[in-house]
Design a protein around this motif. Structure first.
Motif, PDB file in Angstrom:
ATOM      1  N   LYS A  92       0.857  -1.190   0.000  1.00 40.83           N
ATOM      2  CA  LYS A  92       0.000   0.000   0.000  1.00 40.83           C
ATOM      3  C   LYS A  92       0.889   1.235   0.000  1.00 40.83           C
ATOM      4  N   ARG A  93       0.732   2.093  -1.022  1.00 38.32           N
ATOM      5  CA  ARG A  93       1.473   3.348  -1.082  1.00 38.32           C
ATOM      6  C   ARG A  93       0.739   4.434  -0.322  1.00 38.32           C
ATOM      7  N   PHE A  94      -0.585   4.525  -0.536  1.00 38.81           N
ATOM      8  CA  PHE A  94      -1.419   5.493   0.178  1.00 38.81           C
ATOM      9  C   PHE A  94      -2.860   5.042   0.043  1.00 38.81           C
ATOM     10  N   GLY A 153      -3.428   3.837  -3.593  1.00 38.12           N
ATOM     11  CA  GLY A 153      -2.193   3.733  -4.366  1.00 38.12           C
ATOM     12  C   GLY A 153      -1.525   2.420  -4.007  1.00 38.12           C
ATOM     13  N   ARG A 162       1.631  -0.521  -4.732  1.00 36.98           N
ATOM     14  CA  ARG A 162       2.951  -0.844  -5.286  1.00 36.98           C
ATOM     15  C   ARG A 162       2.965  -2.329  -5.601  1.00 36.98           C
ATOM     16  N   GLN A 183       8.709  -4.121 -10.546  1.00 36.92           N
ATOM     17  CA  GLN A 183       7.852  -3.341  -9.652  1.00 36.92           C
ATOM     18  C   GLN A 183       7.346  -2.082 -10.331  1.00 36.92           C
ATOM     19  N   ASP A 185       3.861   1.152  -9.960  1.00 37.37           N
ATOM     20  CA  ASP A 185       2.788   1.758  -9.176  1.00 37.37           C
ATOM     21  C   ASP A 185       1.445   1.587  -9.876  1.00 37.37           C
ATOM     22  N   TYR A 197      -3.081   2.196  -9.300  1.00 39.17           N
ATOM     23  CA  TYR A 197      -4.036   3.082  -8.629  1.00 39.17           C
ATOM     24  C   TYR A 197      -5.456   2.537  -8.804  1.00 39.17           C
TER      25      TYR A 197
END
Length: 143
Positions: free
Chosen positions: A91-93, A102, A104, A110, A112, A114
């Motif tokens: 989890k990025r955000f 967001g 990962r 790798q 990103d 959404y």
């Protein structure tokens, strides 16, 4: 001598009572976010699955013969594209108010990702990236 023994016994009991009274948070007690659970997805036209869950994650540290364990939790995300092996997600955000996430992708390459969730339809739409190109990602939360 009797008073010293009682005093020493009291010193031994006090820390033990604190340890027995202290509470631990289990993963099942963590407040959920909209993306927790199982999802059926479609990634660039292919079926896929996604899962997010919280697991217990106790940590033990030792200093000589004295060890202590603290309770904790950890978020686990994973993704399977078209029946392939599960690949970890990070989890990025996230935002409960905006209902976005967001991600990962933690596979060999790798990238990103959404998603934005619509609570009325129980669907999330967004995109993945691979080698610099964006691809559509739609997911539906399982009941």
């Amino acid at each position: 001598m009797k008073n010293i023994t009682k005093w020493l016994l009291g010193l031994a009991i006090a820390p033990a009572s604190v340890l027995l009274v202290s509470s631990q948070t289990q993963a099942s007690q963590v407040v959920g976010e909209w993306f927790f659970g199982f999802w059926d997805c479609n990634i660039d036209g292919r079926p896929a699955r996604m899962e997010w869950k919280v697991v217990d994650d106790p940590q033990t540290s030792c200093n000589g013969n004295v060890c202590s364990t603290t309770s904790g939790v950890r978020l686990i995300g994973r993704f399977s594209d078209n029946g392939s092996a599960w690949v970890p997600l990070g989890k990025r955000f996230s935002s409960n108010r905006r209902q976005d996430l967001g991600i990962r992708y933690l596979g060999a390459e790798q990238d990103d990702w959404y998603l934005k969730y619509n609570s009325q339809t129980r669907r999330a739409e967004g995109w993945t990236t691979w080698r610099g190109n964006r691809y559509p990602l739609q997911c539906r939360k399982r009941r």
